[in-house]
Write a protein that holds these residues in place. Sequence first.
Motif: not given
Length: 729
Positions: A293-321
């Motif tokens: 599990e990973c978790a960030p510090v909370f943020e204003e919802t719109n930013i937090a949602v964008d960040h979660n979408q971005l993180l899910m993408h990053l996880m995929d890219v970094v994991a393959r490395r």
Amino acid sequence: MANFRFAALRKTLDRQPLPINYPSDKASDYYGSMTFNRSVMKEYLTGESFKGVVQAMDKGVRIDRNITDQIASAMKAWAMNKGVTHYTHWFHPLTGSTAEKHDAFISPIEKGKAIEEFQGNALIQQEPDASSFPNGGIRSTFEARGYTAWDPTSPAFIIQNTLCIPTIFVSYTGESLDYKTPLLKSMQALDIATVDVCKMFDKDIEKVYPNLGWEQEYFLVDTALYLARPDLVLTGKTVFGHSSAKDQQLSDHYFGTIHNRVLAFMQDLEIESHMLGIPLKTRHNEVAPSQFECAPVFEETNIAVDHNQLLMHLMDVVARRHHFNVLLHEKPYDAVNGSGKHNNWSMSTDTGVNLLSPGKNPQENFRFITILANILKAVHDNEELMRASIASAGNDLRLGANEAPPAIISVFVGDQITATLEKIENMPSAGNLDTTTEKDITIDIPKIPEILFDNTDRNRTSPFAFTGNKFEFRAVGSAANTAKPMFVLNTIMADQLSKFKVDVDTLIEKGLKKKDAMFDVAKRYIIESKSIRFEGNSYSKEWEKEAARRGLSNNRTTPEALGAFVSEKSIDLFERHNVMTKTELEARYSIKLEKYTKKIQIESRTMSDLATNHILPTAINYQNRLIENTKGLKEVLDSKSFVKLSKNQLNTIKDISNHISEIKEYVEQMTEARKKANKLDGDLEKAMAYKDIIKDFFEIIRYHADKLEILVDDEMWPLPKYRELLFIK
Ligand code: ADP
Ligand code: MG
């Protein structure tokens, strides 16, 4: 035969962890370095443009077209300094993931030359060919125009030499085709309704915004093993697999020491996230082996949602490395815990107050109780919609399966708050008091006991739990776009708080003092919403019965749950607050049903394929070996010994034959059923057929296949087994 499974295994056993890449700089030095954030803007923009963007970000003021060219050219200059060559509008189509279409900055000029160009128009609006995104019948293909429009409240960022500009995505006719548009609209609705109520406490409050702190659970699996499991590749989960002798029963993975290879991945992910301004803070091992599990510090919802979408993408890219694949599916493995994404939600004011924080004095506590009463009432009146907001084929497998809350929505508040609410229920209503003779006995606010914040009071089984200064929506699935539960929560709260205002005003008109009126309405809400509160074990069978008695819904599956989105009540609610129209809701409903059907269909086909061309041939081969061996025994043994000694072997052959024949039979039946289901008209009919008929075959086919896995010679088995997939080497 060089077994694919052993080849894959050898590969994973040989893996050395990548070195942990400690950057020479402190995190605070590179944090946000890949985002066009406020400090960068200040540096690159003129005073006037900077002011324009800040007003758009903070107050929602529309950006003047005159300054967009300037902003675009500043963005380009900043991005090119970082080696960027392309830009893209980045949006959240209804597929659930994110979309991007890269365009180069380059623009040809005369004499065969070119310049880098990026103008205001390209920043604020694009018209991607959107015909292949799901639109639920809103647009026909021949007029498949869709627009993306810049969302200045979420900072642009750079990923892999591309400047990504967060945008909304709407159709030519103005309907939203994404997750961000309704989220932004719901935040506005919440702001309007909550500020109205907040002004009853504090005239200075001008803006309220919701916060989100998500906790992302996921599995890692070695790439070599992943690639040897067609089911993981095609469906994100295993459709077969006998449980491992040991998995999570010793609870030795949870919070355990993090494996070197995983730690190197996590470090890398954190660095990349921090550069993109995603405030990741926590990382740990979860309950199931190779679950994290990973978790960030909370943020204003719109930013937090964008960040979660971005993180899910990053996880995929970094994991393959790191030669891993990330599994975001809610239930990749049977028999061990699935993955969720807790959504911690609260509301803040521009005066720096968290409206979900119990106060230090009676005045603040009264505000807290008022907000809480509204939350309870909102959830009580809209529990089915909340359930619908987290519905997906993957999440259906997790909800109610012992590691996650059931499909019944309830609220946990803890002993202390329960006691306070009970006290309030029993206090006299101001409206019932004879205020002419008992002027001084009007509701004495200090009577509300001080609520001490007790962090230890936790209930891990509740789908919607109060945890000190926020509510934790725990039933959200790990793969979900969190915009969905968030826009539902924001909208039902906006609606509830605007009703509160009307109810209070009505009592004031009848002659009650403001505070008394507020108290009376809050008290009424607390009483009316009582059935949504549950402090016990939500995983228990008793609760299911009790919840049914209380009239709470229990929509176990997605096709049943989704209906709540298109009920008259919901359409009314979303239209009233200008979050979504009937057309948009119906489009989403049909997209979600279709997605459900397709997911089950893919799972079913994968199962048929694997059974037919992996499992059955292997089982038959092994069966033949046993038959040959039995024949041999007959040759070398006298008949009496043969009868005695071949008994077990013959039984095994019979068992194998039985499993083979059952699998064959059910796979054929399932294929026939699929053909029938595909011919049905109507999204709901199809989804229901897949749920009731196709899905029913999964368990029985899997049962026989998993039995074969433990009967057949290990060396012949073609698929990596749970004991291999689940433990990182
Ligand atoms: P736990 O697993 O015990 O629930 P974590 O530390 O893993 O706790 O996650 C807590 C999450 O809640 C973090 O993302 C954190 O930022 C978030 N959070 C904390 N306070 C608030 C708040 N006021 N509003 C929204 N989210 C919050
Ligand atoms: Mg949590």
